[in-house]
Design an enzyme around this catalytic site. Sequence first.
Site, short mmCIF file in Angstrom:
data_model
loop_
_atom_site.label_atom_id
_atom_site.label_comp_id
_atom_site.label_asym_id
_atom_site.label_seq_id
_atom_site.Cartn_x
_atom_site.Cartn_y
_atom_site.Cartn_z
N THR A 77 0.84 -1.21 0.00
CA THR A 77 0.00 0.00 0.00
C THR A 77 0.87 1.25 0.00
O THR A 77 0.67 2.18 -0.80
CB THR A 77 -0.94 0.01 1.23
OG1 THR A 77 -1.74 -1.17 1.18
CG2 THR A 77 -1.83 1.24 1.25
N ASN A 156 -5.76 -10.25 -6.92
CA ASN A 156 -5.90 -10.86 -5.59
C ASN A 156 -7.23 -11.59 -5.38
O ASN A 156 -7.37 -12.36 -4.46
CB ASN A 156 -5.70 -9.81 -4.50
CG ASN A 156 -6.56 -8.59 -4.72
OD1 ASN A 156 -6.42 -7.90 -5.73
ND2 ASN A 156 -7.46 -8.33 -3.80
N GLN A 184 0.76 -10.03 -5.16
CA GLN A 184 0.35 -11.44 -5.25
C GLN A 184 1.32 -12.25 -6.10
O GLN A 184 1.33 -13.48 -5.99
CB GLN A 184 -1.06 -11.56 -5.85
CG GLN A 184 -2.17 -10.98 -5.00
CD GLN A 184 -2.44 -11.77 -3.73
OE1 GLN A 184 -2.07 -12.93 -3.59
NE2 GLN A 184 -3.11 -11.14 -2.78
N SER A 204 4.93 -6.85 -0.92
CA SER A 204 4.89 -7.01 0.55
C SER A 204 5.53 -8.34 0.92
O SER A 204 5.47 -9.30 0.14
CB SER A 204 3.44 -7.06 1.05
OG SER A 204 2.80 -5.82 0.92
N ALA A 205 6.05 -8.43 2.15
CA ALA A 205 6.60 -9.71 2.62
C ALA A 205 5.50 -10.68 3.04
O ALA A 205 5.63 -11.89 2.86
CB ALA A 205 7.55 -9.46 3.79
N HIS A 206 4.39 -10.15 3.60
CA HIS A 206 3.43 -11.05 4.26
C HIS A 206 2.57 -11.89 3.32
O HIS A 206 1.84 -12.76 3.76
CB HIS A 206 2.54 -10.27 5.23
CG HIS A 206 1.47 -9.44 4.59
ND1 HIS A 206 0.18 -9.87 4.51
CD2 HIS A 206 1.51 -8.23 4.01
CE1 HIS A 206 -0.54 -8.93 3.90
NE2 HIS A 206 0.25 -7.92 3.59
N THR A 245 13.78 5.18 10.71
CA THR A 245 14.66 4.07 11.07
C THR A 245 14.17 2.77 10.46
O THR A 245 12.98 2.45 10.53
CB THR A 245 14.74 3.95 12.61
OG1 THR A 245 15.23 5.19 13.12
CG2 THR A 245 15.66 2.82 13.04
N CYS A 331 -10.10 -6.63 2.26
CA CYS A 331 -10.48 -5.25 2.51
C CYS A 331 -11.98 -5.05 2.27
O CYS A 331 -12.60 -4.17 2.84
CB CYS A 331 -9.70 -4.31 1.59
SG CYS A 331 -8.05 -4.88 1.27
C1 LIG Z 1 -2.34 -7.36 -0.38
C2 LIG Z 1 -2.30 -6.54 -1.61
C3 LIG Z 1 -2.00 -5.18 -1.57
C4 LIG Z 1 -1.78 -4.43 -0.27
O1 LIG Z 1 -0.68 -4.95 0.44
P1 LIG Z 1 -0.43 -4.50 1.96
O2 LIG Z 1 0.67 -5.38 2.42
O3 LIG Z 1 -1.72 -4.74 2.68
O4 LIG Z 1 -0.09 -3.06 1.94
C5 LIG Z 1 -1.96 -4.49 -2.76
N1 LIG Z 1 -2.19 -5.12 -3.93
C6 LIG Z 1 -2.47 -6.43 -4.02
C7 LIG Z 1 -2.68 -7.06 -5.34
C8 LIG Z 1 -2.55 -7.18 -2.85
O5 LIG Z 1 -2.84 -8.47 -2.93
#
Ligand SMILES: *Cc1c(COP(=O)(O)O)cnc(C)c1O
Length: 386
Positions: A77, A156, A184, A204-206, A245, A331
């Site tokens: 994001t 997603n 994704q 993103s890492a998660h 930081t 979301c």
């Molecule tokens: C999850 C996702 C995001 C947002 O990632 P965050 O880690 O929540 O900021 C943006 N774009 C896509 C396609 C996603 O799957």
Amino acid sequence: MSFKFPIYLDYHSTTPVDPRVYEVMKPYFCEEFGNPASGSHVFGWKAEEVVKQARQKVAHLIGVRDPKEIIWTSGTTESINLALRGASISYREKGQHIISCVTEHKAALETLKYLETQGFKVTYLPVDSYGVVDPEDVRKNITDKTILISFMAANNEIGTLHPISEIGKIAKEKEVLFHVDAAQACGKIPMDVEKMGIDLLSASAHKVYGPKGIGILYKRERSPYVSLSPLFFGGGHEKGLRPGTLAVPLIVGMGEAFKIAGQEMEEEKVRIITLREKLYHGLKNGLEDIELNGHPQKRLPGNLNVSFSGIKASDLISHVRDVALSSGSACASGSLEPSYVLKALGFSDERARSSIRFGLGRFTTEEEIDCVIEKVVEAVQKLRHF
Ligand SMILES: *Cc1c(COP(=O)(O)O)cnc(C)c1O
């Protein structure tokens, strides 16, 4: 039975941290806690070194030659905000037109909506019934005022993959910057900023078995050099583009998660596609009138999106409480509105409301899939009967 309830089938919203990633992160909380910006002592030097190594690992997975082109952020994001708003401010004099797509994630759509209030004009390209954009449509819409093209690599909700290389080629030809939301895609399908002609990439890492709250923006430094204006101001970290930081334990985790993804992607892809096909065929064999949403081949390995005619997704989800499922993006899953992504494919409200997203991942097992088939088939039959 070799698994526990509830079964997690929502890998698109987030993934657990891989235990191997967690192990590598651990020392950086209590022992190796230095600030990478502390240049005067060994605590700082050590932290600086591991951040450098993590940058290399992330760069390697996405074909970035110079790891210095990786900027740490809090996640996709923030990266999308920095890319789209940062480029818009920098290139405002050149033009005020942006091209994107109707099925983008809210992180992009809301940022674009904000830019529209600031005088930018955004063209949102439509998609076909599989959710794929036509690259020729991108070409046709480029004008001499177009400064940026932004697309997601993989959706997603429906898992559909956009023709990123083709769009990248057109962007290069027309000398327009190309941003890709790869949240994704990274670690699931091959991504290469050089081969795909990408100038900016968010991740993103998660979503890849790393920790939450850390991500990257890749920003091209050569041919062309991409100029961005920062969103935050502070101590000059990350070349002044994202001061503050650095989150060393999270950065170390992201590096490890991306490294593992690179090593295991091919094998994992085959295993997960096999499970996904098993799930789809199990549902098809057990039920009439179900339809696949998204592209049959051009899709993420772990994504299955299906509509069950005559059923409300929200009812089905509450009937299979032992399985963590979603009707769409995390979301929007609280909302009663049908998914804008499914609507963009030309679906009726009814079909959109009857759709379920199954997200499979690294820790999904065959036993779990067998159990999910049984539970979903039973629930749909029951709901259709009443
Ligand atoms: C999850 C996702 C995001 C947002 O990632 P965050 O880690 O929540 O900021 C943006 N774009 C896509 C396609 C996603 O799957």
